[in-house]
Design a protein around this motif. Structure first.
Motif, PDB file in Angstrom:
ATOM      1  N   ASP A 139       0.817  -1.225   0.000  1.00  0.00           N
ATOM      2  CA  ASP A 139       0.000   0.000   0.000  1.00  0.00           C
ATOM      3  C   ASP A 139       0.843   1.264   0.000  1.00  0.00           C
ATOM      4  O   ASP A 139       0.494   2.252   0.639  1.00  0.00           O
ATOM      5  N   GLY A 140       1.947   1.244  -0.705  1.00  0.00           N
ATOM      6  CA  GLY A 140       2.760   2.446  -0.793  1.00  0.00           C
ATOM      7  C   GLY A 140       3.464   2.814   0.500  1.00  0.00           C
ATOM      8  O   GLY A 140       3.674   3.989   0.787  1.00  0.00           O
ATOM      9  N   GLU A 141       3.840   1.812   1.306  1.00  0.00           N
ATOM     10  CA  GLU A 141       4.573   2.100   2.539  1.00  0.00           C
ATOM     11  C   GLU A 141       5.949   2.691   2.211  1.00  0.00           C
ATOM     12  O   GLU A 141       6.482   2.476   1.124  1.00  0.00           O
ATOM     13  N   ILE A 142       6.491   3.386   3.206  1.00  0.00           N
ATOM     14  CA  ILE A 142       7.795   4.025   3.056  1.00  0.00           C
ATOM     15  C   ILE A 142       8.845   3.145   3.725  1.00  0.00           C
ATOM     16  O   ILE A 142       8.605   2.600   4.803  1.00  0.00           O
ATOM     17  N   THR A 143       9.992   3.001   3.113  1.00  0.00           N
ATOM     18  CA  THR A 143      11.035   2.196   3.742  1.00  0.00           C
ATOM     19  C   THR A 143      12.191   3.046   4.254  1.00  0.00           C
ATOM     20  O   THR A 143      12.969   2.605   5.091  1.00  0.00           O
ATOM     21  N   ALA A 144      12.298   4.278   3.757  1.00  0.00           N
ATOM     22  CA  ALA A 144      13.382   5.158   4.208  1.00  0.00           C
ATOM     23  C   ALA A 144      12.975   6.603   3.942  1.00  0.00           C
ATOM     24  O   ALA A 144      12.043   6.867   3.182  1.00  0.00           O
ATOM     25  N   VAL A 145      13.675   7.503   4.584  1.00  0.00           N
ATOM     26  CA  VAL A 145      13.436   8.929   4.365  1.00  0.00           C
ATOM     27  C   VAL A 145      14.775   9.583   4.051  1.00  0.00           C
ATOM     28  O   VAL A 145      15.772   9.311   4.717  1.00  0.00           O
ATOM     29  N   VAL A 146      14.794  10.413   3.025  1.00  0.00           N
ATOM     30  CA  VAL A 146      16.029  11.125   2.695  1.00  0.00           C
ATOM     31  C   VAL A 146      15.764  12.627   2.786  1.00  0.00           C
ATOM     32  O   VAL A 146      14.707  13.101   2.383  1.00  0.00           O
ATOM     33  N   SER A 199      16.117   5.156   8.302  1.00  0.00           N
ATOM     34  CA  SER A 199      15.246   4.023   8.033  1.00  0.00           C
ATOM     35  C   SER A 199      15.168   3.168   9.286  1.00  0.00           C
ATOM     36  O   SER A 199      16.076   3.188  10.114  1.00  0.00           O
ATOM     37  N   GLU A 200      14.068   2.407   9.417  1.00  0.00           N
ATOM     38  CA  GLU A 200      13.994   1.462  10.530  1.00  0.00           C
ATOM     39  C   GLU A 200      14.853   0.251  10.227  1.00  0.00           C
ATOM     40  O   GLU A 200      15.155  -0.551  11.100  1.00  0.00           O
ATOM     41  N   VAL A 214      14.001   6.252  12.995  1.00  0.00           N
ATOM     42  CA  VAL A 214      12.926   7.088  13.520  1.00  0.00           C
ATOM     43  C   VAL A 214      11.791   6.159  13.936  1.00  0.00           C
ATOM     44  O   VAL A 214      11.410   5.266  13.178  1.00  0.00           O
ATOM     45  N   PHE A 215      11.305   6.315  15.178  1.00  0.00           N
ATOM     46  CA  PHE A 215      10.199   5.495  15.646  1.00  0.00           C
ATOM     47  C   PHE A 215       9.044   6.380  16.077  1.00  0.00           C
ATOM     48  O   PHE A 215       9.248   7.480  16.582  1.00  0.00           O
ATOM     49  N   SER A 216       7.834   5.860  15.912  1.00  0.00           N
ATOM     50  CA  SER A 216       6.663   6.571  16.409  1.00  0.00           C
ATOM     51  C   SER A 216       6.556   6.367  17.921  1.00  0.00           C
ATOM     52  O   SER A 216       6.835   5.287  18.433  1.00  0.00           O
ATOM     53  N   ILE A 234      19.998  -0.861  20.257  1.00  0.00           N
ATOM     54  CA  ILE A 234      20.829   0.006  19.423  1.00  0.00           C
ATOM     55  C   ILE A 234      22.277  -0.446  19.556  1.00  0.00           C
ATOM     56  O   ILE A 234      22.806  -0.511  20.664  1.00  0.00           O
ATOM     57  N   THR A 235      22.878  -0.769  18.436  1.00  0.00           N
ATOM     58  CA  THR A 235      24.287  -1.177  18.462  1.00  0.00           C
ATOM     59  C   THR A 235      25.130  -0.042  17.904  1.00  0.00           C
ATOM     60  O   THR A 235      24.962   0.343  16.752  1.00  0.00           O
ATOM     61  N   THR A 236      25.973   0.507  18.728  1.00  0.00           N
ATOM     62  CA  THR A 236      26.884   1.556  18.272  1.00  0.00           C
ATOM     63  C   THR A 236      28.285   0.956  18.230  1.00  0.00           C
ATOM     64  O   THR A 236      28.514  -0.115  18.809  1.00  0.00           O
TER      65      THR A 236
END
Lengths: 345, 123
Positions: free
Chosen positions: A223-230, A334-335, B47-49, B58-60
């Motif tokens: 459904d057009g999900e986003i995988t990253a933001v630039v 990105s997650e 980024v998380f909601s 988190i691995t640094t």
């Protein structure tokens, strides 16, 4: 005491004044225009007090370019070229063809404006899909290749080989978005954006001074999900993915995507599912997004290393892994885990 | 003479009161955060909601921290950093709040919705 109070009052006044710099009072005011051209819906967004005149001028420019470049309009320069097989090019058409020929050489044929007969053979323009036999492919492939055209630098005369036809669709939208940015700038707009059916180009920053945030669509999403933001400033973000257009062979269940390798005639299958190019040159970004898709991860990485002053890239492969070229590392979030493609191997 | 002094005192009092009211407005109007941004060594990683409860390791390059989002607040619940200050900072939820783990060069930043909204999607 009185002096102290005076000082306080003066400070308070100064605080008030600091806010009142010479800003455009309408800097945050936004206007949008939708245009249907070049086989897609375009969204133009401009901010500030010059936004309306800028949008009107940009709208006219898009219609003008569409009339010049469209393969669907009988009297366009490109239609005339394809009909008459030879035409003296000028202005935008000439500039675009010259850039297309340079891209053809740089990408070793991965970008080719003579690929259109192949697209027709597979049925992508008409959506009457057909899985061609090797014989059919070979017959069409004989006339595919920009090296078979002759372009005279002095006169701008382009002559096609028999059976060839040219389509600037792989570079035209990026060129149009770059022209819109120029028109915005000339009109006095400092913050604006254009999305030509998912080909995004931004002018300056957001009105609040922050970079523009452009989502990269998840090629595996439904459904057009986003995988990253630039995050970008003054740049184009143009993405090519097999998910955009494809068909499934009803007999074998095989999936064929619309990104064809002009050298084999077959849909590109090099392990990538999405390529986004970030560049200040919209036409370049447009042309390279399909070329790097065809090259695959390794070829694309090498190509970027040789041209890293001109663009950056975000690549996603068929395992869902996200690769980002080094120069873009701090602008992409990105997650997912981000694999950085280093400049030096 | 006394009249002027009283007037001056009144004016000073009014100024102080205005300052206090402004401070209160700023503190009370703190905007609830919408998202958290994870940054390692200045580079944005994820980024998380804040609306979805989750934990995220988190691995640094310097070590690991466990991020937890619960009930619209974010905290670091475990870390192998030498000082453990990031864990002691507790949970934060307002725009502009942050949790910092200096030894791991890690910054967790709470941002508002508008700040993180997308301007367009490239496809």
């Amino acid at each position: 005491m009185r002096r102290f109070l005076c000082l306080m009052m003066a400070l308070l006044l100064l605080c008030g004044c600091a806010e009142q710099t010479k800003r455009d009072p309408e800097a945050e005011e936004r206007s949008e225009r939708y245009v249907s051209a070049m086989d897609t819906v375009m969204t133009l967004t401009a901010f500030g007090s010059h936004r309306e005149e800028a949008l009107n001028a940009a709208y006219e420019e898009i219609l003008r370019l569409d009339a010049l470049l469209s393969t669907g309009q009988e009297d366009s320069q490109i239609s005339r070229l394809n009909r008459e097989e030879t035409l003296t090019l000028e202005g935008d058409t000439r500039a675009l063809v010259e850039q297309a020929l340079e891209l053809y050489r740089e990408t070793e044929g991965a970008f080719d404006i003579t690929v259109y007969p192949l697209m027709q053979l597979w049925g992508f323009p008409t959506k009457e899909f057909h899985h061609p036999s090797q014989q059919e492919l070979d017959a069409v492939l004989r006339s595919v290749g920009s090296d078979q055209m002759t372009f005279d630098d002095a006169s701008g005369k382009l002559t096609l080989a028999p059976g060839q036809s040219v389509d600037l669709g792989g570079i035209g939208k990026g060129y149009a978005s770059a022209r819109v940015m120029e028109i915005f700038r000339e009109a006095g707009v400092t913050s604006g954006m254009v999305s030509l059916g998912g080909n995004v180009q931004c002018l300056g920053t957001r009105p609040d001074g922050n970079p523009w945030r452009i989502g990269i669509q998840d090629p595996a999403g439904q459904d057009g999900e986003i995988t990253a933001v630039v995050e970008v400033t003054d740049q184009a973000v143009i993405t090519s993915g097999g998910y955009e257009r494809f068909f499934t062979d009803p007999d074998t269940g095989e999936v064929f995507i619309h990104i064809l390798d002009p050298r084999t005639g077959y849909p590109a299958e090099n392990g990538l599912t999405s390529v986004s190019i970030v560049s200040s040159d919209g036409a370049l970004a447009d042309g390279l997004s399909t070329s790097l898709y065809i090259m695959g991860l390794d070829g694309a990485s090498d190509f970027w290393r040789a041209h890293s002053d001109q663009f950056q890239a975000i690549l996603i492969d068929d395992t869902g892994t996200l690769y980002v070229t080094e120069g873009l590392a701090e602008q992409v979030t990105s997650e997912k885990n981000i694999q950085i493609i280093p400049l030096s191997e | 003479m006394q009249k002027t002094r009283r007037r001056e005192l009144l004016l000073l009092g009014a100024l102080l009161l205005t300052g206090l009211i402004l401070l209160a407005v700023v503190l009370l109007n703190r905007q609830r955060g919408a998202q958290v941004r994870v940054m390692i060594d200045g580079a944005s990683q994820a980024v998380f909601s804040l609306d979805e409860d989750r934990t995220y390791p988190i691995t640094t390059p310097e070590g690991t921290n466990l991020l937890e989002i619960r009930g619209g607040r974010v905290s670091i619940t475990q870390a192998d950093c030498p000082d453990g200050l990031c864990v002691k900072q507790g949970a934060v939820r307002y725009v502009g709040d942050s949790i910092i783990c200096l030894p791991h060069k890690l910054v967790i930043e709470v941002t508002g919705e508008d700040d993180m909204a997308l301007d367009a999607v490239s496809k």
